[in-house]
Design an enzyme around this catalytic site. Structure first.
Site, PDB file in Angstrom:
ATOM      1  CG  HIS A  91      -2.101  -0.864   1.151  1.00  0.00           C
ATOM      2  ND1 HIS A  91      -3.038  -0.745   0.134  1.00  0.00           N
ATOM      3  CD2 HIS A  91      -2.534  -1.875   1.950  1.00  0.00           C
ATOM      4  CE1 HIS A  91      -3.987  -1.652   0.328  1.00  0.00           C
ATOM      5  NE2 HIS A  91      -3.704  -2.347   1.412  1.00  0.00           N
ATOM      6  CB  CYS A 141      -1.986   3.731  -4.326  1.00  0.00           C
ATOM      7  SG  CYS A 141      -3.042   2.384  -4.895  1.00  0.00           S
TER       8      CYS A 141
END
Length: 325
Positions: A91, A141
């Site tokens: 992440h 991301c």
């Protein structure tokens, strides 16, 4: 090792098992990246360290401290001409700036949520000896700009306006590799019992001096620490632009394994190309692969000096192995 020069790598995969943030392809990403490094890019297995949060591949969890310690150890062992590589699959998030309204800063999310930010990566790059290179490939991301103040070579400001379209993950059942800041704050608040605090206050309370420099140092001290911007040996290949998400893909294709879309694209590029590839070529060809896979809203980017943009990826050349994957 080639001509006495070392080639060292740290590969980090966070699947966040048994949490609401779980991913499925990140550990597969680093295991397959290890194969690429050894079979095509001249790395010895003994010079590659893996940190993952499940499975038999690592002896330590990919916490913020463990990742930074491993990176600092690699930097400390680096000499002129050495080639360093850091691959992260997990992440990412955007952290609101304390001093600039509406500005957000990039960070990766280790398994313990002790964020590693763009300032931390800038410090690592500044610690390189002259002539060494440090390449970061971040399949996460909001990863564009993950090395603070690195020059954009391929990204929203250097390509056509179509590259600035809002994100569309494309294939069904894919999952964005992001944890929104609101979710970060809720999770950290549950650990600190601090209400209405900024993320930096939570992180310094939990991790003290082991928290990111972005939260430990005042902004003026950060500027003094890094000094004026100058060309350097930091090279960032990001899975997407800062305002976009990178996809964690479900099992599909011939290998039947979950994987990160950007890692898969990079590996596909090397399967298709036998000769050396520049950093610029790796990113542009990866964009083409993602578009063919239906991920038209995920645009990998390149941040580095002008010289390094056209340098061979990880200094790979014809003298090195050409074994097909």
């Amino acid at each position: 090792m080639e001509n006495g020069k070392k080639r060292m790598a740290l590969l980090v995969g966070c699947n966040y098992p048994n949490t609401q943030y779980s991913l499925h392809g990140c550990i597969n990403d680093v295991v397959s990246m290890q194969e690429l490094l050894m079979e095509r890019l001249g790395f010895d297995k003994s010079s590659i360290e893996l940190l993952v949060d499940e499975g038999p591949w690592s002896k330590a969890l990919p916490t913020g401290v463990n990742i930074k310690n491993a990176l600092n150890k690699m930097i400390d062992e680096t000499e002129e001409g050495d080639v360093l590589f850091f691959h992260y699959s997990g992440h990412g998030t955007l952290v609101p700036s304390k001093h600039h309204l509406n500005k957000k800063e990039e960070a990766i999310v280790p398994c313990d949520f002790n964020l590693i930010t763009d300032v931390d990566f800038r410090q690592l790059v500044n610690g390189l000896p002259k002539g060494a290179s440090f390449t970061i490939l971040s399949d996460s991301c909001h990863s564009g700009g993950l090395i603070d103040k690195e020059k954009e070579q391929i990204g929203p400001n250097t390509l056509s306006p179509t590259s600035q379209l809002s994100n569309n993950l494309g294939p069904k059942h894919s999952k964005p590799k992001k944890i929104p800041i609101e979710s970060m704050l809720n999770h950290l608040a549950s650990l600190t019992n601090m209400v209405e605090s900024e993320i930096g206050e939570h992180l310094t309370t939990l991790f003290g001096d082991d928290a990111s420099l972005r939260f430990c140092l005042p902004e003026l001290d950060q500027d003094k620490l890094f000094g004026p911007h100058r060309p350097d040996s930091g090279i960032l290949l990001s899975g997407c632009q800062t305002n976009e998400t990178s996809a964690d893909m479900p099992p599909m294709g011939s290998n039947g394994k979950a994987h990160g879309a950007f890692t898969y694209a990079v590996q596909s590029v090397f399967k298709a190309q036998q000769g050396p590839l520049s950093n610029r070529e790796v990113v542009m060809l990866s964009r083409e692969v993602l578009e063919q896979e239906g991920l038209e809203g995920q645009h990998p980017c390149l941040y580095c000096s002008d010289e390094n943009a056209d340098a061979p990826f990880l200094m790979w050349d014809d003298a090195q192995s050409k074994i097909d994957l």
